[in-house]
Every structure is written in C-alpha cells, then in structure tokens.
Design an enzyme around this catalytic site. Structure first.
Site, short mmCIF file in Angstrom:
data_model
loop_
_atom_site.label_atom_id
_atom_site.label_comp_id
_atom_site.label_asym_id
_atom_site.label_seq_id
_atom_site.Cartn_x
_atom_site.Cartn_y
_atom_site.Cartn_z
CG HIS A 295 23.98 34.25 61.19
ND1 HIS A 295 23.94 34.78 62.45
CD2 HIS A 295 23.99 32.90 61.35
CE1 HIS A 295 23.93 33.79 63.35
NE2 HIS A 295 23.97 32.64 62.70
CG ASP B 174 27.28 36.56 63.54
OD1 ASP B 174 26.51 37.11 62.73
OD2 ASP B 174 27.27 36.82 64.75
#
Ligand SMILES: *[C@@H]1O[C@H](CO)[C@@H](O)[C@H](O)[C@H]1NC(C)=O
Ligand SMILES: *[C@@H]1O[C@H](CO)[C@@H](O)[C@H](O)[C@H]1NC(C)=O
Ligand SMILES: *[C@@H]1O[C@H](CO)[C@@H](O)[C@H](O)[C@H]1NC(C)=O
Length: 346
Positions: A240, A217
């Site tokens: 991310h 993430d």
C-alpha cells in the site's frame, strides 16, 4: 637448582600466553545457541536456548557475538531479548527462525522482541531469515502478533536479512534512535491483512536503505512521534505504499517531520507516496519529501488523504505542510495520478 630455574622460566612463558587468551575471550566471545541447548530441528521450541545465549552475550564485557548458525531451522514460540547489556552485541543470524502455527503460538503482541539494547548489530549475511507462519493467522479475525519489535534500542543496525509471512506487521520500530536497516527483504502475499513492512513510531534518525518490501499493507508506515526518517533505494510492491500516518487516529498531537523518501520504486502498489490523517485529530506532518520515484502501474501514485477512516465526521485536522514531490516517472494504473484530498482546516 637448575631444575627450579627452568621451571620459573617455563612459567614466565606460559603466563603471558594465558593472559592473552583470556583477553581474547572477554573482548569478542562467541555465544552459539547450539551450546545453550537449541535443537535446530525446526520442531522443538528453542526459545529458552535463544534467551539464555542472548543473556550470556549481553552480560559479557567488550564485544560479543550471538551465533544462530546457518544450515539449521529453529522453531521459537516467543522470544524477548532484553537489555541493558554490558557488551556491544552482534547477532550473526545465518540460520532460519520459524514461528509455530497459530494453534501453538505463545506470542501476544509480538513474536520476537528486542528491547533496551544499545549498539546492537544484526547481520543475516544474506542467508538468515525469520518466518512468522502468517498463513495460519491471516484468515481468522482477532489480534495477530507482529513478527519483530525493536523497542527503545539506540544505534541499531540490521542488514542482509529476510523476514517473511508475519501474522501482522513485519518490523516495528518504537522509541529507537539512530537506526539503520539495509538489504532487508520482506515478503508476504498481497492478500495478507495488515502485514506492514516497517512500522515506525516515536523514533528519530531511522534509515531504511536498499531493501525490498512485498506485503499486504503499507511497505513503510511512519507514525506519530517520528522524525528524520530516510528511506532510499527501496523497492515496494505489492503493498500500500510508503505512508506517513495514519495520524490523528488515537492520539492528539500526532507529530511527524523530516521524512525523506528518495530513489524508491513502487511496483503495482495500491498507493505510492501517501499521507493519511484522520479527521478530528491534531498535530502535524511537515517537511516531507518524495524524490526520484519510479512508478510501475501504481493506483494512487501521489495521495494526501485527510479523510482517512472518516467514520463519524469531526472537526479539526492534523496539519500537513511543506510536502515536496520531485522527479516522479513511470506509469499510473488510475486516471487520477495525483489526489490531494485536504481537510477543511489543514
Ligand atoms: C531517543 O531520543 C529521544 C529524543 O532525544 C529521547 O527522548 C529518547 O529517550 C531516546 N530514546 C532512547 C531509547 O534513548
Ligand atoms: C536524510 O536525507 C536528507 C535529504 O536527502 C539528507 O539531507 C540527510 O543528510 C539524510 N540523513 C541521513 C542520516 O542519511
Ligand atoms: C537507487 O536504488 C537502487 C536500488 O533500488 C540502487 O541500486 C541504486 O544504486 C540507487 N541509486 C542512487 C543514485 O542512490
């Protein structure tokens, strides 16, 4: 008479020595978890030994060092190190700390919590690590604990440490001021869900430097209530990206300002420099700089998304202003390298 004199002379020699020893003992005492009953066999739960050793180190006066020795693996099911401390504590974390599998875990929100401790130093000396055994959690739904939470800690310094395979986010920094992380390595697979590297909230003057973050993430997420956040020399990917937000999700008046991301590299990440806000929220993200950024095959290199998690369309936006992108070089995996998807009022 002569004998008595000699006795006094000897005594007066011994006494200063005893005093010096005692002084050394109280100004930098060593508290080794092994002396508090830790097994270090990777199987027996050493949580209580860790807590007891920390409490002794915390209650001492002057400086104290909590030693988690190299060459051993400590299984801990759940640990809270709680201040306030008398001593200025240093944790020499050179051993490996591992979480039990999901089936044996006692962690709810966090596995390892450090709270209300000021002036703490944690040094892994390039060998220490924490492993959250995340693979036993990732495939199931429901809440997963974060690996490490720092709550209400001022003047914290964490360096030369590895944190791997968290069930959820790796390092959460909440209500801390003047904190530095350097030479921290975070490593979880690209496919692991919600495994943010660093999550920062309600904190001021936080520096993350010369670190390497591989996760499933956000590498770093700067959430509401945070300002003066500097990220330099960080390599991110997979992951991310380095994100401000998401803001406006639960709270009104979500505020983030003075975030400086400099000399960072994004490798094969889903996003690079990202700002995300949820429609219907309020507050602001301002004075944000991304400077000297190297991109290697990044999907959304520069992205402002004011329609993040836009499930039910709602009026109002978190305002985004004074954002600077400077000195980006490298390659994009998308045709669209820059996406500014601004809200109607933002
Ligand atoms: C950090 O600073 C803020 C703003 O000055 C203050 O409100 C907060 O109490 C401080 N946090 C701690 C843990 O002292
Ligand atoms: C953070 O970065 C800004 C901009 O580069 C700089 O002016 C400031 O001194 C930095 N703060 C810290 C604490 O490093
Ligand atoms: C930039 O970051 C790298 C680590 O990724 C570091 O080795 C280098 O010294 C940094 N350069 C500057 C100018 O800060």
């Amino acid at each position: 008479m002569q004998g008595f004199l000699t006795f006094i002379l000897i005594l007066s020699f011994i006494l200063p020595c005893l005093c010096t020893r005692l002084n050394v003992g109280t100004t930098n005492a060593i508290y080794n978890v092994m002396q508090y009953g830790a097994h270090g066999d990777g199987k027996t739960d050493d949580s209580q030994a860790f807590i007891n050793a920390f409490n002794s180190a915390c209650k001492a006066t002057g400086m104290s060092t909590l030693v988690i020795p190299a060459g051993k693996t400590f299984m801990v099911s759940k640990v809270i190190f709680s201040g306030r401390c008398n001593a200025k504590v240093r944790i020499q974390l050179e051993g490996q700390i591992v979480a039990p599998s999901k089936a044996n875990s006692k962690a709810q929100s966090y596995w390892f919590t450090i709270e209300y401790v000021n002036g703490l130093t944690i040094d892994g000396n390039g060998q220490g690590g924490l492993d959250g055994d995340g693979s036993t959690w990732w495939e199931s739904g429901g809440e997963r604990p974060g690996a490490l939470l720092f709550h209400s800690c001022n003047d914290l310094s964490v360096s030369n440490l590895r944190i791997t395979n968290s069930p959820s986010s790796h390092v959460s920094i909440n209500m801390c001021n003047r904190t530095t992380f350097s030479h921290v390595s975070i490593n979880s697979p690209a496919t692991s869900p919600n495994t943010d590297g660093f999550d920062i909230s309600f904190s001021t003057d936080i520096r993350i430097e010369n670190s390497n973050i591989k996760s499933g993430d956000d590498c770093i997420a700067v959430n509401g209530g945070s300002n003066f956040i500097n990220v330099t020399g960080v390599t991110c990917g997979p992951g991310h990206g380095i994100s401000v937000g998401s803001l406006g999700k639960k709270r009104t008046n979500d505020q983030v300002s003075d975030v400086h991301v400099r000399n960072c590299t994004f490798k094969e990440t889903q996003n690079g420099a990202r700002i995300k806000t949820v429609p219907g929220g309020s507050g602001y993200a301002r004075h944000i700089t991304y400077d000297q950024i190297i991109l290697v095959n990044v999907k959304n290199s520069i992205i402002i998304d004011q329609y993040y998690n836009d499930i039910i369309p709602q009026a109002g936006d978190v305002s985004v202003s004074d954002v600077t992108y400077r000195g980006f070089t490298g390659t994009s995996a998308n045709d669209l390298a820059i996406q500014l998807n601004c809200g109607s009022s933002g």
